[in-house]
Design a protein around this motif. Structure first.
Motif, PDB file in Angstrom:
ATOM      1  N   LEU A  18      -0.546   2.714  -8.507  1.00 22.03           N
ATOM      2  CA  LEU A  18      -0.100   3.203  -7.197  1.00 22.03           C
ATOM      3  C   LEU A  18      -0.337   2.150  -6.121  1.00 22.03           C
ATOM      4  O   LEU A  18       0.547   1.903  -5.287  1.00 22.03           O
ATOM      5  N   GLU A  21       2.313  -0.489  -6.483  1.00 26.99           N
ATOM      6  CA  GLU A  21       3.658  -0.016  -6.154  1.00 26.99           C
ATOM      7  C   GLU A  21       3.839   0.228  -4.653  1.00 26.99           C
ATOM      8  O   GLU A  21       4.958   0.183  -4.149  1.00 26.99           O
ATOM      9  N   THR A  22       2.746   0.485  -3.943  1.00 25.25           N
ATOM     10  CA  THR A  22       2.844   0.793  -2.514  1.00 25.25           C
ATOM     11  C   THR A  22       2.358  -0.353  -1.629  1.00 25.25           C
ATOM     12  O   THR A  22       2.226  -0.182  -0.421  1.00 25.25           O
ATOM     13  N   GLN A  24      -0.584  -1.876  -1.433  1.00 31.09           N
ATOM     14  CA  GLN A  24      -1.914  -1.707  -0.852  1.00 31.09           C
ATOM     15  C   GLN A  24      -3.012  -2.440  -1.618  1.00 31.09           C
ATOM     16  O   GLN A  24      -4.187  -2.339  -1.258  1.00 31.09           O
ATOM     17  N   CYS A  71      -5.103   9.420  -5.360  1.00 32.10           N
ATOM     18  CA  CYS A  71      -3.683   9.050  -5.320  1.00 32.10           C
ATOM     19  C   CYS A  71      -2.965   9.723  -4.156  1.00 32.10           C
ATOM     20  O   CYS A  71      -2.141   9.095  -3.480  1.00 32.10           O
ATOM     21  N   ASP A  75      -1.277   7.628  -1.197  1.00 32.57           N
ATOM     22  CA  ASP A  75       0.155   7.845  -0.951  1.00 32.57           C
ATOM     23  C   ASP A  75       0.397   8.188   0.511  1.00 32.57           C
ATOM     24  O   ASP A  75       1.298   7.641   1.150  1.00 32.57           O
ATOM     25  N   ALA A  78      -0.079   5.164   2.864  1.00 35.39           N
ATOM     26  CA  ALA A  78       1.039   4.212   2.874  1.00 35.39           C
ATOM     27  C   ALA A  78       2.364   4.853   3.242  1.00 35.39           C
ATOM     28  O   ALA A  78       3.371   4.147   3.358  1.00 35.39           O
ATOM     29  N   ASP A  79       2.356   6.176   3.425  1.00 30.86           N
ATOM     30  CA  ASP A  79       3.605   6.900   3.677  1.00 30.86           C
ATOM     31  C   ASP A  79       4.646   6.526   2.617  1.00 30.86           C
ATOM     32  O   ASP A  79       5.797   6.234   2.921  1.00 30.86           O
ATOM     33  N   ALA A  80       4.196   6.545   1.353  1.00 36.11           N
ATOM     34  CA  ALA A  80       5.026   6.047   0.255  1.00 36.11           C
ATOM     35  C   ALA A  80       5.973   7.091  -0.326  1.00 36.11           C
ATOM     36  O   ALA A  80       6.929   6.745  -1.013  1.00 36.11           O
ATOM     37  N   LEU A  82       5.412   9.345  -2.718  1.00 30.65           N
ATOM     38  CA  LEU A  82       5.298   9.570  -4.159  1.00 30.65           C
ATOM     39  C   LEU A  82       5.076  11.042  -4.513  1.00 30.65           C
ATOM     40  O   LEU A  82       5.126  11.414  -5.687  1.00 30.65           O
ATOM     41  N   THR A 152       8.043   8.621  -8.485  1.00 32.37           N
ATOM     42  CA  THR A 152       7.059   9.556  -7.940  1.00 32.37           C
ATOM     43  C   THR A 152       5.745   9.322  -8.677  1.00 32.37           C
ATOM     44  O   THR A 152       5.671   8.532  -9.629  1.00 32.37           O
ATOM     45  N   SER A 193       3.641  -3.636 -11.919  1.00 29.80           N
ATOM     46  CA  SER A 193       2.410  -2.865 -11.711  1.00 29.80           C
ATOM     47  C   SER A 193       1.785  -2.446 -13.028  1.00 29.80           C
ATOM     48  O   SER A 193       0.551  -2.380 -13.150  1.00 29.80           O
TER      49      SER A 193
END
Length: 201
Positions: A18, A21-22, A24, A71, A75, A78-80, A82, A152, A193
């Motif tokens: 995660l 992917e985001t 961070q 998670c 999420d 990061a306002d991701a 997911l 997601t 990732s």
């Protein structure tokens, strides 16, 4: 913030994927540890009274633990998206299914690695695999349309669970009768990732 993790922990891997992917990963200090259920470092116990990993130690506020809690926090940070609002419950259910696979698969490892040989219970161990196989089959039969959609947390959780099965139970062949899931995982596991978080042999 600091993430306390183990490189072979699939729950830790979920968080690390995660983060990658985001975008961070560079925001979090990574504190690698090695632990077992009967040998828990003080740092882990200080962050989580249950002595489990991963744990996310924050500068302000309590430490966060349980990979699903961490998670969701990251999420949101990061306002991701997911855990998208329109399918949040489905995503959380798929993540819970993946974590259930891990729960049973890890108990199988502990049965042989932690328990004295004279107390190993093969029938109980096999019952854990039945749970794993049933859940993997359910993902193959019911969830492929979701896994074909935008990324997601469900995707990440399932991929980390399947990766752990390959890592710790390669002879069990989770792929049998799950061709669609096998094909999906072959593609997903090539993401940067996932490659960056492969557990050491």
């Amino acid at each position: 913030m600091k993430l306390i993790y183990a490189p072979t922990s699939p729950y830790s891997r979920k968080v690390r994927v995660l983060l990658a992917e985001t975008g961070q990963s560079d925001d979090i200090e990574m504190a690698q540890i090695f632990a077992t259920p009967v040998d828990t470092p003080d740092e882990v116990q200080a962050a989580n009274p249950m002595g489990k990993i991963p744990s996310l130690v924050r500068e302000e506020g309590t430490s966060l633990y349980d990979s699903r809690v961490i998670c969701q926090f990251l999420d949101e940070r990061a306002d991701a998206g997911l855990y998208p609002a329109g399918s949040r419950w489905e995503v959380m259910t798929l993540e819970a299914t993946a974590d259930g696979i891990l729960d049973a698969a890890i108990l199988m490892v502990y049965e042989r690695r932690i328990r004295p040989p004279q107390f190993v219970y093969p029938e109980w161990e096999e019952a854990q695999w039945v749970k794993v196989a049933r859940a993997v089959q359910a993902v193959n039969d019911r969830w492929m349309s979701h896994l074909a959609g935008p990324l997601t947390m469900g995707h990440i959780a399932v991929a980390c669970a399947l990766g752990y099965l390959d890592f710790r139970h390669p002879d069990r062949n989770w792929r049998k009768g799950c061709d669609a899931l096998d094909d999906w995982y072959a593609v997903f596991s090539e993401r940067d990732s996932m490659k960056a978080t492969v557990p050491p042999a």
